[in-house]
Scaffold this motif. Structure first.
Motif, PDB file in Angstrom:
ATOM      1  N   GLU A  70      -7.617  19.672 -13.141  1.00 16.15           N
ATOM      2  CA  GLU A  70      -7.676  21.080 -13.549  1.00 16.15           C
ATOM      3  C   GLU A  70      -6.269  21.674 -13.673  1.00 16.15           C
ATOM      4  OE1 GLU A  70      -9.823  25.115 -11.847  1.00 16.15           O
ATOM      5  OE2 GLU A  70     -10.669  23.130 -11.416  1.00 16.15           O
ATOM      6  N   THR A  71      -5.431  21.375 -12.692  1.00 16.00           N
ATOM      7  CA  THR A  71      -4.067  21.924 -12.686  1.00 16.00           C
ATOM      8  C   THR A  71      -3.270  21.449 -13.897  1.00 16.00           C
ATOM      9  OG1 THR A  71      -4.098  21.951 -10.276  1.00 16.00           O
ATOM     10  CG2 THR A  71      -1.929  22.108 -11.345  1.00 16.00           C
ATOM     11  N   LEU A  72      -3.439  20.177 -14.247  1.00 18.42           N
ATOM     12  CA  LEU A  72      -2.617  19.590 -15.319  1.00 18.42           C
ATOM     13  C   LEU A  72      -3.330  19.562 -16.670  1.00 18.42           C
ATOM     14  CD1 LEU A  72      -1.014  16.582 -13.380  1.00 18.42           C
ATOM     15  CD2 LEU A  72      -0.010  18.833 -13.826  1.00 18.42           C
ATOM     16  N   GLY A  73      -4.586  20.006 -16.719  1.00 17.91           N
ATOM     17  CA  GLY A  73      -5.322  20.000 -17.982  1.00 17.91           C
ATOM     18  C   GLY A  73      -5.645  18.596 -18.467  1.00 17.91           C
ATOM     19  N   LEU A  74      -6.037  17.747 -17.525  1.00 18.18           N
ATOM     20  CA  LEU A  74      -6.377  16.357 -17.859  1.00 18.18           C
ATOM     21  C   LEU A  74      -7.850  16.109 -17.574  1.00 18.18           C
ATOM     22  CD1 LEU A  74      -3.410  14.583 -16.042  1.00 18.18           C
ATOM     23  CD2 LEU A  74      -3.715  14.764 -18.529  1.00 18.18           C
ATOM     24  N   PRO A  75      -8.463  15.127 -18.259  1.00 17.78           N
ATOM     25  CA  PRO A  75      -9.799  14.725 -17.820  1.00 17.78           C
ATOM     26  C   PRO A  75      -9.710  14.085 -16.432  1.00 17.78           C
ATOM     27  CG  PRO A  75      -9.027  13.302 -19.612  1.00 17.78           C
ATOM     28  CD  PRO A  75      -7.985  14.370 -19.423  1.00 17.78           C
ATOM     29  N   GLU A  76     -10.715  14.325 -15.603  1.00 17.24           N
ATOM     30  CA  GLU A  76     -10.694  13.793 -14.227  1.00 17.24           C
ATOM     31  C   GLU A  76     -10.638  12.269 -14.242  1.00 17.24           C
ATOM     32  OE1 GLU A  76     -13.358  12.249 -12.401  1.00 17.24           O
ATOM     33  OE2 GLU A  76     -12.362  12.331 -10.442  1.00 17.24           O
ATOM     34  N   THR A  77     -11.147  11.641 -15.308  1.00 21.02           N
ATOM     35  CA  THR A  77     -11.131  10.176 -15.400  1.00 21.02           C
ATOM     36  C   THR A  77      -9.716   9.620 -15.584  1.00 21.02           C
ATOM     37  OG1 THR A  77     -11.516  10.386 -17.774  1.00 21.02           O
ATOM     38  CG2 THR A  77     -13.443  10.008 -16.381  1.00 21.02           C
ATOM     39  N   ARG A  78      -8.740  10.499 -15.806  1.00 18.48           N
ATOM     40  CA  ARG A  78      -7.359  10.021 -15.991  1.00 18.48           C
ATOM     41  C   ARG A  78      -6.485  10.392 -14.796  1.00 18.48           C
ATOM     42  NH1 ARG A  78      -5.377   6.381 -19.230  1.00 18.48           N
ATOM     43  NH2 ARG A  78      -3.697   7.654 -20.100  1.00 18.48           N
ATOM     44  N   VAL A  79      -7.113  10.772 -13.693  1.00 20.75           N
ATOM     45  CA  VAL A  79      -6.336  11.094 -12.489  1.00 20.75           C
ATOM     46  C   VAL A  79      -6.610  10.029 -11.421  1.00 20.75           C
ATOM     47  CG1 VAL A  79      -5.888  12.774 -10.672  1.00 20.75           C
ATOM     48  CG2 VAL A  79      -6.429  13.546 -13.005  1.00 20.75           C
ATOM     49  N   PHE A  80      -5.563   9.337 -11.029  1.00 22.14           N
ATOM     50  CA  PHE A  80      -5.637   8.265 -10.038  1.00 22.14           C
ATOM     51  C   PHE A  80      -5.039   8.760  -8.722  1.00 22.14           C
ATOM     52  CE2 PHE A  80      -5.316   6.579 -14.274  1.00 22.14           C
ATOM     53  CZ  PHE A  80      -6.312   5.621 -14.316  1.00 22.14           C
ATOM     54  N   SER A  81      -5.613   8.318  -7.609  1.00 25.90           N
ATOM     55  CA  SER A  81      -5.055   8.750  -6.332  1.00 25.90           C
ATOM     56  C   SER A  81      -5.013   7.612  -5.326  1.00 25.90           C
ATOM     57  CB  SER A  81      -5.859   9.919  -5.754  1.00 25.90           C
ATOM     58  OG  SER A  81      -7.093   9.462  -5.237  1.00 25.90           O
ATOM     59  N   SER A  82      -4.123   7.746  -4.359  1.00 27.51           N
ATOM     60  CA  SER A  82      -4.035   6.812  -3.232  1.00 27.51           C
ATOM     61  C   SER A  82      -3.819   7.621  -1.964  1.00 27.51           C
ATOM     62  CB  SER A  82      -2.855   5.852  -3.379  1.00 27.51           C
ATOM     63  OG  SER A  82      -2.883   5.158  -4.601  1.00 27.51           O
ATOM     64  N   SER A  83      -4.332   7.085  -0.861  1.00 26.71           N
ATOM     65  CA  SER A  83      -4.121   7.701   0.447  1.00 26.71           C
ATOM     66  C   SER A  83      -3.719   6.601   1.413  1.00 26.71           C
ATOM     67  CB  SER A  83      -5.410   8.368   0.947  1.00 26.71           C
ATOM     68  OG  SER A  83      -5.777   9.441   0.107  1.00 26.71           O
ATOM     69  N   THR A  84      -2.735   6.876   2.264  1.00 29.95           N
ATOM     70  CA  THR A  84      -2.288   5.872   3.233  1.00 29.95           C
ATOM     71  C   THR A  84      -1.953   6.550   4.551  1.00 29.95           C
ATOM     72  OG1 THR A  84      -0.624   4.181   3.700  1.00 29.95           O
ATOM     73  CG2 THR A  84       0.078   6.001   2.322  1.00 29.95           C
ATOM     74  N   GLY A  85      -2.411   5.952   5.624  1.00 26.79           N
ATOM     75  CA  GLY A  85      -2.155   6.543   6.937  1.00 26.79           C
ATOM     76  C   GLY A  85      -3.277   6.183   7.893  1.00 26.79           C
ATOM     77  N   VAL A  86      -3.602   7.088   8.796  1.00 31.35           N
ATOM     78  CA  VAL A  86      -4.661   6.816   9.766  1.00 31.35           C
ATOM     79  C   VAL A  86      -5.987   6.619   9.054  1.00 31.35           C
ATOM     80  CG1 VAL A  86      -3.579   8.095  11.639  1.00 31.35           C
ATOM     81  CG2 VAL A  86      -5.181   9.270  10.135  1.00 31.35           C
ATOM     82  N   ILE A  87      -6.867   5.795   9.632  1.00 26.41           N
ATOM     83  CA  ILE A  87      -8.189   5.660   9.048  1.00 26.41           C
ATOM     84  C   ILE A  87      -9.225   6.224  10.001  1.00 26.41           C
ATOM     85  CG2 ILE A  87      -7.316   3.511   8.023  1.00 26.41           C
ATOM     86  CD1 ILE A  87      -9.581   2.040   9.267  1.00 26.41           C
ATOM     87  N   GLY A  88     -10.379   6.551   9.425  1.00 31.46           N
ATOM     88  CA  GLY A  88     -11.480   7.056  10.237  1.00 31.46           C
ATOM     89  C   GLY A  88     -11.381   8.541  10.541  1.00 31.46           C
ATOM     90  N   GLU A  89     -10.340   9.185  10.022  1.00 32.01           N
ATOM     91  CA  GLU A  89     -10.235  10.632  10.209  1.00 32.01           C
ATOM     92  C   GLU A  89     -10.418  11.314   8.861  1.00 32.01           C
ATOM     93  OE1 GLU A  89      -6.664  11.886  12.160  1.00 32.01           O
ATOM     94  OE2 GLU A  89      -6.971  10.517  13.844  1.00 32.01           O
ATOM     95  N   PRO A  90     -11.154  12.444   8.823  1.00 37.17           N
ATOM     96  CA  PRO A  90     -11.366  13.112   7.537  1.00 37.17           C
ATOM     97  C   PRO A  90     -10.040  13.537   6.920  1.00 37.17           C
ATOM     98  CG  PRO A  90     -12.169  14.455   9.379  1.00 37.17           C
ATOM     99  CD  PRO A  90     -11.819  13.117   9.938  1.00 37.17           C
TER     100      PRO A  90
END
Lengths: 408, 408
Positions: free
Chosen positions: A111-131
């Motif tokens: 939404e912020t960048l005016g892109l289709p959601e299918t073209r937004v990739f994400s990664s998360s790294t750090g603790v696991i098991g926490e929301p």
């Protein structure tokens, strides 16, 4: 979490001077996902015309972000794209909430960048098991989008660090008759994230022009010889992600360009080696080559058995030229080997041949070689023509200290 | 070689009182193979009528003695038999000289005791790659044969030690309507032998009456659930050997006796657990059970992935209830798993279920549990009815110290 007081003794002398990649802009921010007082979220924006390819962890317990990337990576769209990465929380083993958080982040970026959601990739790294506190990330998106800049890649390399002891970057430029093509990449990995395993994240950008399918094929092939050929402790993250984006803005088609492939390989291998050099507690960089195997699969099985053996890795830590443990690792690997045909070398030193220690070998020569910071172990099986090389580090008190002595 | 100053904190309180097994006599001696001032060779003599069965390392770089035992073990002869074991030198990776040394020892034992050479079994444990000084062993054979006695099994348990921190023995007696049947066994393992890996040697004796083929089948089956289900560091010796001899002198036929099988299982499991309890640097005894798997092979793959994971083992060493690393190990194992169906327990404590941490779980409860010397980890996959249990120990600074800090 373990406090990281020292930079790895195996770190490169300096972070490289990364070039700007036309069509790629970066911004980083302090979002306070978990850490305080440091950047922990990076956003990359990729111009229309960019193709995005990737490879991911084979773990059966993949994180929500990895599963989301895998869903999107086969899209042949050449609309603009974005990559958002947070450090501090892996959003792994968080059930349905994890899927919700990933969607919340990628939808907000779209939404912020005016892109289709299918073209937004994400990664998360750090603790696991926490929301994942995704609101802290989405609250920073308008700030991030305003500060996107072509020279922000080095900052992004800082933002994706967890307990890496140094930021990791690499670049190559290919000169062609049609002009230059640039490749630049960043990575994080092998820092410990309490209470989680090391995660490897890699993002590579190029202004080369190439279709998605041949670029994906090239990436997958090179990945086997680079990131899939390194091992620190044989453990596999739930979140490992490698994304390669080609903006096409150099105008130079590299579809069948061997130089481009060689330079991409060089960038990937350099980043992979930097991950090993930042291995938890590492004091030695170790290359294990197995030659003379009946099949490449056999060569790889033996090489990984040696590289993952705790007894081999502790011997190297102790600067002990303990070739008997290499024989043991070959024996246990399950792949074909004939004890009486083995040849073992430390660097150029012939250690053992024909099923016994070489008559010219001396423990003094072996012990002197083991004092090097980079160790080469070569085993020839004498059975065929296939070979494989993998890279690892030693197993030290530092590894135990990082992983056992500090409570999560 | 590492000096062993302390007995493992996980050692049993005392060595058991081993009964005499009719038809089996033992002697031990100081032969000076490598060590000075201690017994390092043991001889067992088995009366005519004894059947001998065995299982051996699957290493592709097996030692000469293992290959020799494997050649002989299928012999249905019920002539007398003998077992000779030396500590201090493994006679492994010694080429043709190794074969010569094994033959020299077994031929001399055969001649001394008046047995066919095909009924003499031998094992060697200790340094590898050095020629076995077999003359030091054969010089003691007449002394050994003169001192053979029915009460010598405890001495034999001492003589086969390398750097084990305690001698290992176990016994059970089965009462039947036809009389008692005794089983007694000794083992060595998990002591470090510079410059070599740990080797496991196990010798079990019974006065039961049973043919070779059914006893071999029983041994092979029970071996999978005992010695093949323990792991200290995932490394495999070139010399692992388990021999089971049945003298028949109780006169009690145990061919289809479930009690005998249960007691043999108990002796094997007890000895296997003692090997883990003497694991290098071990401070925790760990049982890993995987239930609810689609197949037994899947359950075993997951259980071994958890038990061999350096990140899981260092977390246990640090008394860190780090269930995220267990999720990681399941994910990387390659066997079938569904992240969102996993249930994880520490002892009776429900830690995680349905893809997320259990709402009732507290880190305090997990941390308190981890302070126990014996840890149970149970994972239910929620996929089927198959299960597997393996045993291991933690990965500590002691392991690094034993294997890296001391030069060979």
């Amino acid at each position: 979490m373990a406090s990281i007081e020292h930079v790895s003794p195996l770190a490169p002398k300096a972070f490289p001077d990364l070039p700007e990649i036309a069509g790629a802009r970066f911004a980083s921010v302090e979002a306070g996902v978990k850490y305080a007082g440091r950047m922990d979220v990076m956003l990359a924006h990729l111009a229309p015309g960019t193709v995005v390819t990737g490879v991911f962890t084979k773990s059966a317990t993949r994180s929500a972000a990895v599963l989301d990337c895998q869903d999107k990576i086969g899209d042949d769209s050449d609309l603009g794209a974005a990559i958002l990465v947070n450090a501090g929380n892996a959003n792994a083993f968080t059930g349905k909430n994890g899927v919700h958080s990933t969607k919340a982040v990628t939808n907000a970026v779209a939404e912020t960048l005016g892109l289709p959601e299918t073209r937004v990739f994400s990664s998360s790294t750090g603790v696991i098991g926490e929301p994942l506190p995704h609101d802290r990330i989405t609250a920073k998106l308008s700030d991030l989008s305003e500060r996107l800049s072509a020279d922000g890649m080095a900052g992004a390399a800082e933002a994706i660090r967890t307990t890496d002891t140094f930021a990791k970057g690499s670049t190559r430029t290919i000169s062609t008759s049609n002009g230059d093509v640039k490749i630049a990449g960043i990575a994080k990995g092998s820092g410990m994230i309490a209470p989680d395993m090391a995660t490897m994240l890699v993002y590579i950008f190029t202004d080369a022009k190439i279709d998605r399918a041949p670029l994906q094929a090239m990436l997958s092939e090179l990945n086997e010889r680079t990131f899939n050929s390194i091992t620190v402790d044989s453990d596999t993250s739930t979140s490992d992600t490698l994304l390669l984006a080609a903006t096409g803005q150099s105008g130079v088609d590299v579809t069948n360009d061997a130089d481009f492939k060689a330079c991409l390989h060089a960038v990937m291998l350099d980043l992979a080696h930097q991950v090993v050099r930042d291995g938890e507690g590492a004091t030695k960089f170790v290359e294990v080559s197995v030659t003379g195997a009946a099949t490449e699969a056999d060569a790889r099985t033996h090489a990984l058995a040696i590289a993952n053996s705790p007894l081999v890795k502790t011997a190297i830590a102790g600067e002990d030229p303990n070739w008997g443990r290499i024989v043991m690792a070959i024996g246990k690997s399950g792949a074909a080997a004939d004890r009486d045909l083995l040849t073992i070398r430390f660097g150029d030193i012939l250690v053992a041949e024909a099923g016994w220690v070489s008559p010219d070998y001396t423990e003094d020569a072996g012990a002197a070689y083991m004092q090097n910071a980079s160790i080469q172990i070569t085993v020839d099986l004498g059975l065929g023509e296939s070979s494989s090389t993998v890279w690892t580090c030693d197993l030290t008190h530092g590894y135990i200290t990082i992983n056992a002595d500090y409570r999560s």
